[in-house]
Design a protein around this motif. Structure first.
Motif, short mmCIF file in Angstrom:
data_model
loop_
_atom_site.label_atom_id
_atom_site.label_comp_id
_atom_site.label_asym_id
_atom_site.label_seq_id
_atom_site.Cartn_x
_atom_site.Cartn_y
_atom_site.Cartn_z
N PRO A 56 0.79 -1.23 0.00
CA PRO A 56 0.00 0.00 0.00
C PRO A 56 0.83 1.28 0.00
O PRO A 56 0.40 2.28 -0.57
CB PRO A 56 -0.84 -0.11 1.28
CG PRO A 56 -0.12 -1.10 2.13
CD PRO A 56 0.59 -2.03 1.20
N ASP A 57 1.99 1.28 0.60
CA ASP A 57 2.80 2.49 0.69
C ASP A 57 3.83 2.63 -0.42
O ASP A 57 4.57 3.63 -0.46
CB ASP A 57 3.50 2.55 2.05
CG ASP A 57 2.50 2.65 3.19
OD1 ASP A 57 1.45 3.30 3.01
OD2 ASP A 57 2.75 2.06 4.25
N ALA A 58 3.87 1.67 -1.32
CA ALA A 58 4.82 1.74 -2.44
C ALA A 58 4.35 2.80 -3.44
O ALA A 58 3.15 3.00 -3.65
CB ALA A 58 4.94 0.39 -3.12
N LEU A 59 5.29 3.45 -4.08
CA LEU A 59 5.00 4.49 -5.05
C LEU A 59 4.41 3.87 -6.31
O LEU A 59 5.00 2.98 -6.91
CB LEU A 59 6.29 5.25 -5.37
CG LEU A 59 6.15 6.54 -6.15
CD1 LEU A 59 5.26 7.52 -5.40
CD2 LEU A 59 7.52 7.13 -6.37
N GLN A 67 2.93 12.68 -6.60
CA GLN A 67 3.18 11.25 -6.42
C GLN A 67 1.98 10.62 -5.72
O GLN A 67 1.30 11.29 -4.94
CB GLN A 67 4.42 11.02 -5.56
CG GLN A 67 5.69 11.56 -6.16
CD GLN A 67 6.89 11.30 -5.27
OE1 GLN A 67 6.77 10.76 -4.18
NE2 GLN A 67 8.06 11.67 -5.74
N MET A 68 1.73 9.35 -6.01
CA MET A 68 0.65 8.61 -5.36
C MET A 68 1.14 7.21 -5.02
O MET A 68 1.82 6.58 -5.82
CB MET A 68 -0.57 8.47 -6.26
CG MET A 68 -1.36 9.71 -6.49
SD MET A 68 -2.82 9.38 -7.49
CE MET A 68 -4.03 9.26 -6.20
N THR A 69 0.75 6.75 -3.85
CA THR A 69 1.04 5.36 -3.48
C THR A 69 -0.07 4.48 -4.06
O THR A 69 -1.11 4.98 -4.53
CB THR A 69 1.07 5.19 -1.95
OG1 THR A 69 -0.24 5.46 -1.45
CG2 THR A 69 2.10 6.10 -1.30
N TYR A 70 0.12 3.18 -3.98
CA TYR A 70 -0.90 2.27 -4.47
C TYR A 70 -2.19 2.42 -3.66
O TYR A 70 -3.29 2.36 -4.23
CB TYR A 70 -0.42 0.82 -4.42
CG TYR A 70 0.47 0.49 -5.58
CD1 TYR A 70 -0.06 0.27 -6.85
CD2 TYR A 70 1.85 0.41 -5.43
CE1 TYR A 70 0.76 -0.02 -7.93
CE2 TYR A 70 2.67 0.11 -6.50
CZ TYR A 70 2.11 -0.10 -7.75
OH TYR A 70 2.92 -0.39 -8.81
N ALA A 71 -2.09 2.62 -2.35
CA ALA A 71 -3.29 2.81 -1.52
C ALA A 71 -4.05 4.06 -1.94
O ALA A 71 -5.28 4.03 -2.08
CB ALA A 71 -2.91 2.87 -0.05
#
Length: 81
Positions: A56-59, A67-71
């Motif tokens: 969830p916290d990966a870019l 930028q957005m994380t997967y979550a």
């Protein structure tokens, strides 16, 4: 390939024409992208949901200075849907 497509169908918009030959398309989609996701049978939204669960916290996205994380991406796409 693009010039051949233009000559074969001059009335079509350039954006609608094929610009890769079959060999180049195969190389681009399979040769340079040998990911398990390509053969998993899952749709893009299912792959996104999986990544949001597993990392969830990966870019996930970078655009200009955003930028957005997967979550975050999963949340935004669900809200949009």
């Amino acid at each position: 390939a693009l010039l051949e497509a233009i000559c074969a169908e001059p009335q079509r918009c350039v954006a609608e024409l094929d610009f890769l030959g079959s060999t180049e398309r195969q190389q681009l989609t399979h040769g340079w992208n040998p990911t398990p996701a390509a053969s998993s049978g899952l749709c893009a939204h299912q792959l996104l949901e999986r990544q949001a669960r597993e990392r969830p916290d990966a870019l996930a996205l970078i655009f200009d200075d955003q930028q957005m994380t997967y979550a975050e991406l999963d949340r935004s796409s669900n809200q949009l849907a």
